[in-house]
Design a protein around this motif. Structure first.
Motif, PDB file in Angstrom:
ATOM      1  N   ILE A   1       3.799   3.367  -0.198  1.00  0.00           N
ATOM      2  CA  ILE A   1       4.397   2.747   0.981  1.00  0.00           C
ATOM      3  C   ILE A   1       3.383   1.874   1.713  1.00  0.00           C
ATOM      4  O   ILE A   1       3.713   0.794   2.202  1.00  0.00           O
ATOM      5  CB  ILE A   1       4.965   3.833   1.917  1.00  0.00           C
ATOM      6  CG1 ILE A   1       6.161   4.503   1.233  1.00  0.00           C
ATOM      7  CG2 ILE A   1       5.378   3.244   3.268  1.00  0.00           C
ATOM      8  CD1 ILE A   1       6.717   5.697   1.971  1.00  0.00           C
ATOM      9  N   GLY A   2       2.141   2.317   1.776  1.00  0.00           N
ATOM     10  CA  GLY A   2       1.139   1.589   2.535  1.00  0.00           C
ATOM     11  C   GLY A   2       0.467   0.447   1.807  1.00  0.00           C
ATOM     12  O   GLY A   2      -0.237  -0.351   2.425  1.00  0.00           O
ATOM     13  N   LYS A   3       0.691   0.308   0.514  1.00  0.00           N
ATOM     14  CA  LYS A   3      -0.072  -0.664  -0.267  1.00  0.00           C
ATOM     15  C   LYS A   3       0.168  -2.110   0.147  1.00  0.00           C
ATOM     16  O   LYS A   3      -0.713  -2.963  -0.026  1.00  0.00           O
ATOM     17  CB  LYS A   3       0.219  -0.498  -1.756  1.00  0.00           C
ATOM     18  CG  LYS A   3       1.657  -0.785  -2.171  1.00  0.00           C
ATOM     19  CD  LYS A   3       1.845  -0.546  -3.673  1.00  0.00           C
ATOM     20  CE  LYS A   3       3.285  -0.818  -4.105  1.00  0.00           C
ATOM     21  NZ  LYS A   3       3.474  -0.560  -5.560  1.00  0.00           N
ATOM     22  N   ASP A   4       1.358  -2.427   0.707  1.00  0.00           N
ATOM     23  CA  ASP A   4       1.628  -3.813   1.120  1.00  0.00           C
ATOM     24  C   ASP A   4       1.203  -4.085   2.557  1.00  0.00           C
ATOM     25  O   ASP A   4       1.350  -5.208   3.060  1.00  0.00           O
ATOM     26  CB  ASP A   4       3.104  -4.164   0.930  1.00  0.00           C
ATOM     27  CG  ASP A   4       4.037  -3.337   1.801  1.00  0.00           C
ATOM     28  OD1 ASP A   4       3.558  -2.406   2.488  1.00  0.00           O
ATOM     29  OD2 ASP A   4       5.257  -3.613   1.812  1.00  0.00           O
ATOM     30  N   GLY A   5       0.684  -3.057   3.244  1.00  0.00           N
ATOM     31  CA  GLY A   5       0.210  -3.251   4.609  1.00  0.00           C
ATOM     32  C   GLY A   5       1.291  -3.353   5.657  1.00  0.00           C
ATOM     33  O   GLY A   5       1.019  -3.684   6.812  1.00  0.00           O
ATOM     34  N   LYS A   6       2.541  -3.042   5.266  1.00  0.00           N
ATOM     35  CA  LYS A   6       3.658  -3.165   6.197  1.00  0.00           C
ATOM     36  C   LYS A   6       4.442  -1.858   6.285  1.00  0.00           C
ATOM     37  O   LYS A   6       4.479  -1.089   5.324  1.00  0.00           O
ATOM     38  CB  LYS A   6       4.624  -4.269   5.753  1.00  0.00           C
ATOM     39  CG  LYS A   6       4.046  -5.660   5.675  1.00  0.00           C
ATOM     40  CD  LYS A   6       5.127  -6.690   5.403  1.00  0.00           C
ATOM     41  CE  LYS A   6       5.848  -6.439   4.080  1.00  0.00           C
ATOM     42  NZ  LYS A   6       6.890  -7.464   3.803  1.00  0.00           N
ATOM     43  N   LEU A   7       5.096  -1.658   7.415  1.00  0.00           N
ATOM     44  CA  LEU A   7       6.099  -0.616   7.562  1.00  0.00           C
ATOM     45  C   LEU A   7       7.434  -1.319   7.753  1.00  0.00           C
ATOM     46  O   LEU A   7       7.668  -1.956   8.787  1.00  0.00           O
ATOM     47  CB  LEU A   7       5.794   0.282   8.767  1.00  0.00           C
ATOM     48  CG  LEU A   7       6.789   1.429   8.997  1.00  0.00           C
ATOM     49  CD1 LEU A   7       6.716   2.443   7.844  1.00  0.00           C
ATOM     50  CD2 LEU A   7       6.523   2.119  10.330  1.00  0.00           C
TER      51      LEU A   7
END
Length: 332
Positions: free
Chosen positions: A73-79
């Motif tokens: 979930i965190g790999k793209d730097g977005k929530l």
């Protein structure tokens, strides 16, 4: 808050709006003059900023919460967060008719900040958020979602606000809604597929079992259509999230609140951030919410939107494994 096992409190698509992660405590570029379009307070003392320039309350990254975010979930730097943007002051479009704002977006922003992620807000319909969360299009939903026994089979939750529904009527009315008998024979508008619809359907079943006239449920496609029907007399009552009916009571001269019921009736529930069951994100969001509660940013957000009375002392992760439905007004 007490253990979730002993008390669960008292338990279309538009372009994305991406808000950058922030290390400080103010929204960059949002402090320009004129950020708040209204110079006068509503009757509850709140000055509601409905402009796209929100001067949103921000929070410091919490290293512990950020470390708990699943790598996938965190790999793209977005929530990536879904909200329905249909109800003031929960989530709605600003005066530019395109920027999603409101307490739900503000809470989501605090969580993203605490997790060290940029907030990617996706506006969707109430009907679509469950399927799109299951498909992975949305990583979390912040849209006044209440926990119930059906939803915990599919989703995990991080609690962040008390959950109540309010009945509203024209100011000239004499209604006082406390239970099923009080809606007998009336025309009541309600959103389809919502907790409040479940309450009304249960009340109607009770009325019919006792030989009394059920309420006639009426459905409209938007808040605007619903309130027009109510103010013009085409419906007698509207049931909606309490923050929204309270907002209208405090900002309009023709409507008033005539009843309040827990959103989980006949049990109690809470409003919670909603994530896909078992994907590991809920504990990280719970940590982020507790960090925001501790540093005071959570309380400032609720105060900003006139919702301080719905604050929780802490956030809990609720899953199918630990979900317990508490009877309204009682502690298990």
């Amino acid at each position: 808050m007490r253990s979730i096992k002993t008390r669960l409190l008292a338990l279309a698509v538009l372009p994305a709006v991406v808000l950058p992660a922030l290390a400080g405590c103010s929204d960059p570029g949002a402090s320009a003059a004129g950020a708040s379009p209204s110079a006068s307070a509503a009757r509850n003392g709140v000055v509601y900023n409905t402009s796209p320039e929100q001067n949103r309350i921000r929070a410091q990254k919490d290293a512990t919460a950020a470390a708990a975010v699943p790598a996938a979930i965190g790999k793209d730097g977005k929530l990536t967060v879904a909200t329905t943007a249909g109800s003031i002051p929960l989530s709605f479009h600003a005066t530019d008719d395109k920027t999603p704002i409101g307490v739900e977006v503000d809470i989501a922003q605090l969580v993203a900040d605490k997790l060290g992620l940029a907030l990617d807000v996706q506006v969707t319909s109430w009907e679509n958020w469950p399927l799109k969360t299951q498909s992975g299009d949305f990583e979390a939903v912040f849209s006044n979602v209440g926990i119930n026994k059906d939803r915990v089979k599919l989703f995990d939750f991080s609690t962040y606000r008390a959950a109540y529904m309010g009945f509203e009527a024209k100011k000239s009315s004499t209604y006082s809604i406390k239970g099923a008998d009080d809606i007998s024979g009336l025309k009541v508008s309600v959103g389809s597929g919502t907790n409040q619809e479940k309450i009304l359907l249960a009340w109607n079943k009770d009325l019919e079992s006792r030989g009394k006239a059920p309420a006639t449920l009426q459905y409209y496609s938007s808040d605007a259509d619903t309130i027009l029907a109510l103010s013009s007399g085409r419906t007698d009552l509207n049931i909606a999230p309490y923050p929204s009916v309270s907002y209208r009571e405090n900002t309009r001269n023709d409507l008033k609140v005539v009843g309040k019921v827990n959103a989980g009736w006949p049990s109690e529930t809470l409003v919670a951030a909603t994530t896909l069951k078992g994907n590991g994100l809920a504990p990280a969001i719970t940590d982020a919410l507790n960090s925001a509660i501790k540093d005071g940013s959570y309380g400032k957000v609720l105060e900003r939107w006139g919702l301080s009375e719905e604050a929780l002392p802490d956030s809990k992760t609720v899953t199918e494994a630990n979900f317990v439905s508490a009877p309204a007004g009682k502690t298990q």
